[in-house]
Write an enzyme that holds these catalytic residues in place. Structure first.
Site: not given
Length: 339
Positions: A126, A230
């Site tokens: 993505l 993250h």
């Protein structure tokens, strides 16, 4: 108009540019010309293939801005991971140590190398270019995959997973990977991640620790990031959690990021998507935003559209431009999902 469609060989230059832009940690698109050309060829073959049960097919799609023909994003689904290349994870577990003699009981967290997700479908690849990260474009690009899963469920594993990027610094160095590099692999995180993306995974079986790793023996900075995502990946994780995805104790072997999973038929957007029959005409005033796809395979198309959808009516009015973009005619079906 932004349209999602299967990638094709003429998109190579755009895909290579996206691979460069995506940076460290985007393992599914390494900057390697031969691999990217091979990936496109594999995807083209997958969309043409007759499938009785999922194996090693891959479905990579691009987001095209039809106003200028530019490819501005990607999204992908792997049909069944680990069927040809090993698909490694660490499984978090607990070992219990108890002595009645000294009246001490300890629970120790462990990491065990495994292939438990072999055969699962995977959401992957993505990416959306920065200038298009607005107007729900990212949400549409990501969630469009659930329409594809709903329409072509027989082509995918029953469990759907997504690997979330773990903690790393601006140079791409992972706190979790540091101890692996020092004591086992001997190569830096970026190189190991790149080789994994190339499918060159023999070094993992040869060099990774064979026995369970005691988490308490790892450096503190490595322990802290196990199961953490993250910062840039947090919105993607939130979206998947809203769909019903949960972490069941599996983390990435390089950066310690969590892998989330959900049964295909339990994904909220898969359950809530609907098939409607198209009438082409003017969009009603009461329209709201939907993600819309056709029901085709090789000519799969998806986009966002304003529709007036009724709970008690299986027909929907689609304007001519959107119908053309989706490659659907009057009387054909589309699959819709509320934005």
């Amino acid at each position: 108009m932004l349209v999602i469609r299967p990638i094709r060989s003429t998109d190579f230059d755009a895909l290579y540019q996206i691979a460069e832009e995506s940076g460290h940690g985007f393992t599914s698109l390494p900057v390697n010309e031969d691999l990217l050309r091979s990936k496109i060829a594999r995807v083209e073959a997958s969309f043409k293939k007759q499938v009785d049960k999922p194996f090693d097919e891959g479905y990579l799609m691009v987001l095209e801005d039809t106003a200028n023909g530019e490819v501005v994003g990607t999204c992908g689904i792997e049909a069944a991971v680990g069927m040809e290349d090993a698909f490694y994870h660490y499984r978090l577990g607990t070992e219990v140590y108890h002595s009645e003699q000294i009246d001490v009981r300890n629970e120790v967290e462990t990491l065990t190398l495994c292939h438990d997700y072999t055969g699962a479908a995977e959401l992957c690849t993505l990416f959306l270019r920065g200038s298009y990260r607005k107007n729900n474009n990212g949400r549409m690009l990501s969630r469009s995959r659930f329409l594809f899963l709903a329409q072509h469920a027989q082509r995918f594993g029953e469990t759907v997973i997504a690997e979330m990027r773990g903690e790393s610094d601006d140079e791409g160095n992972s706190p979790f990977y540091g101890w692996l590099q020092k004591h086992f692999l001997g190569i830096d995180f970026i190189e190991a991640d790149y080789l994994s993306g190339l499918g060159q995974k023999a070094f993992m079986a040869e060099m990774m620790p064979k026995n369970a790793v005691y988490v308490c023996l790892l450096p503190e900075e490595a322990q802290k990031v196990i199961g953490e995502v993250h910062a840039n990946t947090r919105p993607a994780l939130n979206l998947l959690q809203a769909e019903g995805f949960r972490c069941r104790g599996y983390v990435d072997i390089f950066d310690g990021g969590p892998t989330v999973e959900c049964n295909l038929n339990d994904i909220r957007s898969v359950r809530e998507s609907r098939l409607l029959t198209v009438t082409i005409g003017d969009t009603p005033a009461a329209a709201t935003s939907y993600i819309v796809s056709n029901t085709q395979l090789e000519n799969y198309r998806a986009t966002a559209a304003e529709l007036a959808v009724s709970d008690d009516n299986d027909n929907v009015i689609l304007d001519a431009e959107t119908a053309a973009g989706l490659m659907v005619a009057e009387g054909e079906q589309i699959r819709v999902l509320a934005m």
